[in-house]
Design an enzyme around this catalytic site. Structure first.
Site, PDB file in Angstrom:
ATOM      1  N   HIS A  58       0.832  -1.207   0.000  1.00  0.00           N
ATOM      2  CA  HIS A  58       0.000   0.000   0.000  1.00  0.00           C
ATOM      3  C   HIS A  58       0.866   1.256   0.000  1.00  0.00           C
ATOM      4  O   HIS A  58       0.575   2.236  -0.702  1.00  0.00           O
ATOM      5  CB  HIS A  58      -0.906  -0.046   1.237  1.00  0.00           C
ATOM      6  CG  HIS A  58      -1.679   1.202   1.482  1.00  0.00           C
ATOM      7  ND1 HIS A  58      -1.295   2.140   2.422  1.00  0.00           N
ATOM      8  CD2 HIS A  58      -2.807   1.675   0.906  1.00  0.00           C
ATOM      9  CE1 HIS A  58      -2.164   3.141   2.422  1.00  0.00           C
ATOM     10  NE2 HIS A  58      -3.098   2.889   1.513  1.00  0.00           N
ATOM     11  N   GLU A 118       2.184   1.807  -3.447  1.00  0.00           N
ATOM     12  CA  GLU A 118       1.131   2.366  -4.317  1.00  0.00           C
ATOM     13  C   GLU A 118       1.077   3.887  -4.179  1.00  0.00           C
ATOM     14  O   GLU A 118       1.006   4.616  -5.178  1.00  0.00           O
ATOM     15  CB  GLU A 118      -0.218   1.747  -3.952  1.00  0.00           C
ATOM     16  CG  GLU A 118      -1.403   2.371  -4.657  1.00  0.00           C
ATOM     17  CD  GLU A 118      -2.572   2.616  -3.716  1.00  0.00           C
ATOM     18  OE1 GLU A 118      -3.109   3.737  -3.726  1.00  0.00           O
ATOM     19  OE2 GLU A 118      -2.938   1.695  -2.962  1.00  0.00           O
ATOM     20  N   HIS A 119       1.113   4.377  -2.951  1.00  0.00           N
ATOM     21  CA  HIS A 119       1.097   5.820  -2.718  1.00  0.00           C
ATOM     22  C   HIS A 119       2.301   6.498  -3.374  1.00  0.00           C
ATOM     23  O   HIS A 119       2.164   7.542  -4.023  1.00  0.00           O
ATOM     24  CB  HIS A 119       1.131   6.109  -1.217  1.00  0.00           C
ATOM     25  CG  HIS A 119      -0.216   6.131  -0.574  1.00  0.00           C
ATOM     26  ND1 HIS A 119      -0.678   7.190   0.160  1.00  0.00           N
ATOM     27  CD2 HIS A 119      -1.214   5.201  -0.552  1.00  0.00           C
ATOM     28  CE1 HIS A 119      -1.898   6.927   0.616  1.00  0.00           C
ATOM     29  NE2 HIS A 119      -2.237   5.720   0.206  1.00  0.00           N
ATOM     30  N   GLU A 137      -3.937   8.031   7.732  1.00  0.00           N
ATOM     31  CA  GLU A 137      -4.915   7.148   7.105  1.00  0.00           C
ATOM     32  C   GLU A 137      -5.179   5.920   7.983  1.00  0.00           C
ATOM     33  O   GLU A 137      -6.319   5.487   8.146  1.00  0.00           O
ATOM     34  CB  GLU A 137      -4.408   6.723   5.719  1.00  0.00           C
ATOM     35  CG  GLU A 137      -5.374   5.845   4.944  1.00  0.00           C
ATOM     36  CD  GLU A 137      -4.845   5.464   3.567  1.00  0.00           C
ATOM     37  OE1 GLU A 137      -5.283   4.433   3.039  1.00  0.00           O
ATOM     38  OE2 GLU A 137      -3.985   6.198   3.029  1.00  0.00           O
TER      39      GLU A 137
END
Length: 430
Positions: free
Chosen positions: A66, A69-70, A141
């Site tokens: 993840h 991905e960012h 997040e």
């Protein structure tokens, strides 16, 4: 370029495996105004332990897929999102347990947007400073998800069902695990999992297949890639039984949230067998708990469930599970009622008319979904990664019999495979 016609659903798929190993699929939908492109790698949050070609075993911090991905959107001298916006496109990305996808939708400038998608995903740029900055952003997040009751009840259910398999780990990781991510980690994971041979590109919408395939060939042909790495994922052996029968958490909610999970006892199915099991299980769920079922009507009329009540079956080669539940004033009574209804259905059997109705409904809903390029874009790759075709759903559904559904009911919906997750506003002691 190969073509496959799916006459029952009036769809044609164009496919080509490029020299660098990238699998390209094109699904033209003439008359549609919007086109979607999705560039996906078979790499998700569960892939944190793997073995390199040399045999070295590598463990990377949870949440790195993840995190990566960012970071893919950050470049040295360009703003990827701004470029998509200038081209009139909307772009996004997501990371799941077993894949990471980068996508855009547009009504114009498909060529420019497709080149931009391929170029930015295949041009990683990480610095020590940007990695440290991202930890703060993703940490916020993570905190937000920890306070989200819907996410909490879902993840707690996975943790209750799975003892060792890493699907029980948060996709974004924790603030502690991401604190250990380095620029070197990111490049190592990128070089392992983002090789074209581990990726799939899908374009669906209004375009001329030959022209788009030519653009993709030229884009990839102009780039140099090292030999594809041999990817060997390392997973712990998962016991068949759930980890815990029940887990509870306490957050601010109007009504308690309750999810019942049913862990698949045996895994390892592939291709057609995997698809048939998924569709058969979903038919059972619709017959037992769909909005037209007697059970749903009783639960709703008694105010034991609200319109949030839902169910689903998630199916992959290495793991699969059913989830049933929603908001309820009495989680314990809902759990006992659901269990009792399942056992009752096993005793009485499934009526032929209920089976036929559920099957017709499933086929009709699927055919209507094919009018949405968003649906095709979101579903096509997951089917392909499991060795199936999205457009094979209808013939597979048609082949399923009532006997198949009753057998599935008895083999999957087992009390000993169940786990329960509840989120309430306060603990009983308060």
């Amino acid at each position: 370029m190969q073509t496959t016609d799916f006459e029952q659903v009036n769809e044609t798929v164009y496919h080509e495996a490029l020299q660098n190993g990238l699998q390209v699929y094109l699904v033209p939908k003439q008359g549609f105004s919007k086109t979607y492109a999705v560039f996906t790698t078979r790499y998700g949050s569960i892939d944190s332990h793997f073995r390199t070609r040399s045999g070295e075993e590598i463990n990377v911090p949870d949440g790195i897929a993840h995190f990566l991905e960012h970071k893919m959107f950050e470049k040295k001298e360009r703003d990827v999102m701004h470029e998509f916006s200038k081209n009139g496109a909307s772009c996004n990305a997501f990371t799941s347990f077993n894949r990471t996808a980068y996508l855009f939708s547009c009504t114009d400038k498909l060529d420019d947007n497709l080149n931009l998608l391929l170029d930015y995903v295949q041009d990683p740029y990480f610095t020590d400073a940007s990695v440290e900055k991202e930890k703060g952003i993703i940490g916020q997040e993570i905190t937000m998800y920890e306070d989200n009751p819907d996410w909490k009840v879902y993840m707690n259910l996975l943790k209750a069902m799975y003892q060792k398999y890493p699907i029980n780990i948060e996709i974004a990781g924790t603030i502690e695990t991401i604190s250990h991510i380095t620029k070197e980690n990111l490049y190592q994971c990128y070089e392992t999992f983002y090789h074209p041979a581990n990726m799939l590109l899908l374009v669906v919408g209004s375009f001329e297949p030959e022209a788009i395939m030519k653009l993709i060939r030229e884009n990839q042909g102009a780039k140099e890639f090292p030999p594809a790495p041999q990817i060997t994922r390392v997973f712990p052996e998962e016991p068949s039984e759930p980890a815990e029968a029940k887990v509870e958490a306490f957050l601010t909610v109007g009504l308690p949230k309750c999810m019942i999970g049913i862990k698949e006892k045996e895994n390892g199915l592939t291709k057609e067998a995997l698809l048939k099991r998924e569709l058969t299980t979903k038919l059972v769920l619709d017959i037992a708990f769909g909005t037209s079922s007697a059970v749903y009507e009783r639960l709703y009329d008694s105010e034991l469930i609200t319109e949030s009540f839902d169910f689903d079956y998630s199916s992959e080669q290495d793991y699969a599970y059913t989830i049933i539940g929603g908001d309820t004033p009495d989680p314990e009574r809902l759990v006992e009622t659901i269990k009792a209804e399942i056992e009752q259905l096993k005793q009485t059997g499934i009526a032929q008319e209920d089976f036929e109705r559920a099957k017709r409904k499933k086929i009709g809903n699927f055919l209507r979904s094919l009018n949405s390029v968003e649906f095709i874009a979101n579903q096509f790759t997951s089917f392909k990664f499991n060795g199936n075709d999205l457009f094979s759903v209808v013939p597979t559904l048609e082949s399923i019999t009532r006997e198949d559904v009753e057998k599935r009911l008895k083999e999957h919906f087992l009390a000993e495979q169940m786990a329960v997750s509840i989120v309430r506003s306060s603990s009983p002691q308060e």
